[in-house]
Design a protein around this motif. Structure first.
Motif, short mmCIF file in Angstrom:
data_model
loop_
_atom_site.label_atom_id
_atom_site.label_comp_id
_atom_site.label_asym_id
_atom_site.label_seq_id
_atom_site.Cartn_x
_atom_site.Cartn_y
_atom_site.Cartn_z
N LYS A 1 15.32 -31.19 32.49
CA LYS A 1 16.71 -31.30 32.06
C LYS A 1 17.68 -31.39 33.24
CE LYS A 1 20.18 -29.33 29.00
NZ LYS A 1 20.47 -28.34 27.92
N VAL B 1 12.62 -29.63 28.44
CA VAL B 1 13.44 -28.63 29.15
C VAL B 1 13.12 -28.63 30.64
CG1 VAL B 1 13.94 -26.16 29.33
CG2 VAL B 1 13.59 -27.20 27.08
N GLN C 1 19.70 -34.81 34.17
CA GLN C 1 21.16 -34.83 33.99
C GLN C 1 21.87 -35.42 35.20
OE1 GLN C 1 22.16 -30.75 32.95
NE2 GLN C 1 22.17 -31.22 30.76
N GLU D 1 13.76 -33.89 24.22
CA GLU D 1 14.09 -33.80 25.65
C GLU D 1 13.30 -32.65 26.29
OE1 GLU D 1 17.97 -33.28 28.58
OE2 GLU D 1 18.05 -32.51 26.53
#
Length: 450
Positions: free
Chosen positions: A404, A401, A408, A399
């Motif tokens: 992120k 960073v 999300q 994933e």
């Protein structure tokens, strides 16, 4: 002889009458010519005296076209010799600027702002809020036709659209508090901590009605469409800011009461206009859309392939993206090298049975793909994008960073509201679909590619 004498006398009398008549006509014409000039000069002096008469000048909330644009507060302090000091809330610059004005004579007396100042920001054809107004600017004027005085107000009509504009006497507080209009603008937009959805609720003292409320910060314009079926009335209103709330035009009329001034409540973020006998109108927040659509169903498994894309060059600054969305995109761009920026976020559904989110970049950075499972929450009419894997074009990866926070929001377990919007954005003919979090104030606007 007597007959000849009488004949001569009659001729002399006739000539005399003609001379007197000519003389009278000459006087009448002269008076007629002098009359309008005298009246115009009197009106010119009256207007100039009025402009100079207010200790703190004048205030005008100028709605250039309340069918598509909001209102802009302008303050004017006129001084002898054709000088005017001006300030406005057109943008965050609320400072005072000096320029010149003239009282001009034409079909009627008018005040003309002859050198550049804040009022000219609304008439600059090269500065326009949306593509539909390209070459037209904000549809504003800098010449106003004088139509008299009414209860202390100076009544004008705009030169361009011949609509009424009133100058009301300003106060010292109007000048001091003008910067607060910009603060109020942020309250109208709404903080990241506020829910994303809003509705207008009206009451006539007996019946309460609700309307889905949407505000465009670029145009300062809002629409409110009825939620209840069988009720067709809607509101399209321009919005102007004040230190205590907002002013709307046209006014919202309920039981013959015109509500135009809304007061802000910081506790819940609402704006309320209050009439008499229970009449009121309030703009409120909601934790979910008041009208849930089935627009998400075309993305479900088994449907034909569909694609949607956020394109930064077209949609980067649109009001279709929420403040939280823009903040997260800016954070990503700020963390990348100067040449690299988020270029696109594309959603592909049912591509040979696969669905994924693709993040592409400028500056040669490789595209990243998030493979997802598509799950329907029929009860809440949301779409859940569940993580499967991350990859580049050639290999699986961990994933990123970098992505992120924004990812999300798109894959939150409570799902997304999907809505086909009625408006177009960025000058493209494509339908606009918004992907909106059901648990935060995140919303991303995309073009439909099918």
């Amino acid at each position: 002889m007597k007959i000849k004498y009488l004949y001569k006398l009659l001729i002399v009398a006739f000539v005399a009458i003609q001379l007197v008549a000519c003389s009278n006509n000459s006087d009448t014409e002269e008076k007629f010519e002098e009359g309008p000039t005298a009246r115009t000069n009197a009106q010119s002096k009256k207007l100039d005296d009025l402009l100079l008469s207010s200790e703190y000048g004048w205030k005008a909330v100028y709605f250039t076209d309340n069918t598509q644009l909001g209102g802009y507060t302008h303050l004017f302090k006129f001084s002898p010799g054709g000088k005017v000091t001006m300030a406005s809330d057109f943008d965050s610059d609320a400072k005072k600027y000096d320029s010149q004005y003239e009282i001009q004579l034409g079909s009627t007396v008018s005040v003309v702002f002859t050198t550049a100042n804040r009022i000219h920001l609304l008439s600059d054809s090269d500065s326009y809020p949306i593509d539909d107004l390209k070459g037209q600017g904000y549809l504003g004027d800098f010449q106003f036709l004088f139509y008299g005085e009414d209860k202390g107000d100076i009544v004008f009509r705009t030169n361009r659209k011949f609509q009424e504009l009133r100058f009301v006497k300003a106060t010292a507080a109007d000048w001091t508090n003008l910067p607060q209009n910009t603060i109020m603008e942020q309250n109208v937009i709404g903080a990241n901590t506020r829910p994303l959805f809003r509705f207008l609720e009206t009451s006539d003292g007996t019946t309460v009605r609700q309307f889905d409320f949407n505000f465009d910060v670029i145009t300062r314009f809002a629409t409110a469409d009825p939620i209840a079926t069988g009720f067709s009335e809607s509101y399209n209103i321009g919005i102007g800011y004040s230190p205590t709330g907002i002013v709307v035009s046209p006014a919202i009329v309920i039981k013959e009461q015109a509500l135009s001034e809304f007061v802000y409540n910081d506790a819940d973020g609402s704006f309320t206009a209050t009439g008499t006998n229970g009449v009121s109108a309030t703009i409120k927040y909601s934790n979910k859309p008041l009208v849930l659509t089935d627009d998400y169903k075309i993305l479900l498994k088994g449907q034909p392939i569909t694609g949607f894309g956020y394109i930064a060059s077209n949609l980067g600054n649109t009001s279709g993206n929420s403040l939280l969305c823009k903040t997260l995109l800016n954070e990503i761009n700020a963390s990348l090298p100067a040449a690299q920026k988020v270029n696109r976020i594309e959603f592909t559904f049912n591509d040979g049975g696969d669905s994924y989110i693709a993040y592409s970049f400028t500056g040669g950075k490789a595209t990243l793909y998030h493979n997802v499972d598509v799950i329907e929450d029929a009860a809440n009419k949301t779409l859940i994008l569940k993580h499967i894997s991350w990859q580049t074009a050639t290999a699986l990866v961990a994933e990123p960073v970098l992505l992120k926070k924004i990812d999300q929001e798109l894959t939150n377990p409570k799902g997304l509201y999907i809505k086909r919007e009625s408006f177009k954005l960025g000058g493209a003919p494509n339908a606009i679909y918004t992907f909106t979090s059901s648990s935060s104030s995140f919303r991303l606007a995309t073009y439909a590619f099918q």
